[in-house]
Enzyme design. Structure first.
Site, PDB file in Angstrom:
ATOM      1  CG  HIS A 182      41.340  19.721 -48.174  1.00  0.00           C
ATOM      2  ND1 HIS A 182      42.404  19.351 -48.962  1.00  0.00           N
ATOM      3  CD2 HIS A 182      40.447  18.698 -48.255  1.00  0.00           C
ATOM      4  CE1 HIS A 182      42.183  18.167 -49.484  1.00  0.00           C
ATOM      5  NE2 HIS A 182      40.992  17.740 -49.081  1.00  0.00           N
ATOM      6  CE  LYS A 221      42.644   6.673 -49.918  1.00  0.00           C
ATOM      7  NZ  LYS A 221      42.133   7.936 -49.472  1.00  0.00           N
ATOM      8  NE  ARG A 274      34.620  16.613 -53.192  1.00  0.00           N
ATOM      9  CZ  ARG A 274      35.573  15.755 -53.466  1.00  0.00           C
ATOM     10  NH1 ARG A 274      36.688  16.157 -54.013  1.00  0.00           N
ATOM     11  NH2 ARG A 274      35.411  14.467 -53.216  1.00  0.00           N
ATOM     12  CB  SER A 330      44.029  15.682 -53.308  1.00  0.00           C
ATOM     13  OG  SER A 330      43.692  16.446 -52.171  1.00  0.00           O
TER      14      SER A 330
END
Ligand code: PNS
Length: 166
Positions: free
Chosen positions: A17, A41, A91, A128
């Protein structure tokens, strides 16, 4: 004044990040790192902790602000702040497949463009979620996160010699 928003959960923020933030900050006059809350979440860290870890990762915040995003629409958040672009790090091609419809929707909702920045190769595997799992199981994640994040991850990880620890 060209302003962009880099949104995310940042649960926790990691070096991938940070690298995207540094590059995006070079492209815009102002970059808002928007730390989201999504009540469906389950976060490992509270919003305050995620904001604090993100803030402590920067020696200087010139041109960068770190804010809670709330739980509303990203397109509206960008519109309210006069941001012309959303920054997303990519990514892999699966990231692109996931992000493309959201980029189109956000542009249709408020005219905001999405700028994709390809992750640097040494960070292409980072997430993460993976970092939390490796740290929880006693793996070394010190190359992947800033110091303040490492400290918090280690505070919640089992010690190698504790019962059930590895
Ligand atoms: O780090 P994350 O969890 O992948 O970040 C996801 C985020 C915050 C970018 C995404 O959940 C989001 O855009 N939330 C805002 C709600 C919204 O605008 N939804 C419609 C997207 S088209």
């Amino acid at each position: 004044m060209r302003r962009a928003v880099y949104p995310g959960s940042f649960d926790p923020i990691h070096n991938g990040h940070l690298e995207v933030i540094a590059r995006a900050a070079g492209l815009f006059d102002e970059l808002i790192v928007a730390v989201s809350t999504n009540y469906s979440k389950k976060y490992r860290f509270s919003l305050d902790e995620r904001l604090e870890m993100a803030k402590s990762a920067f020696a200087s915040l010139r041109g960068i602000s770190i804010e809670p995003m709330g739980e509303g629409l990203l397109a509206e958040y960008c519109h309210d702040r006069g941001a012309s672009a959303i920054i997303k790090g990519l990514r892999s091609s699966s990231d692109f497949d996931y992000e493309l419809p959201m980029a189109t929707m956000n542009r249709q909702l408020s005219g905001v463009e999405t700028v994709f920045l390809p992750a640097e190769s040494r960070y292409q595997h980072l997430s993460s979620t993976m970092i939390k799992e490796v740290a929880t199981l006693g793996g070394d994640v010190s190359d992947f996160v800033p110091k303040a994040v490492l400290k918090r991850l280690l505070a919640g990880a089992p010690r190698p010699d504790s019962p059930g620890g590895h």
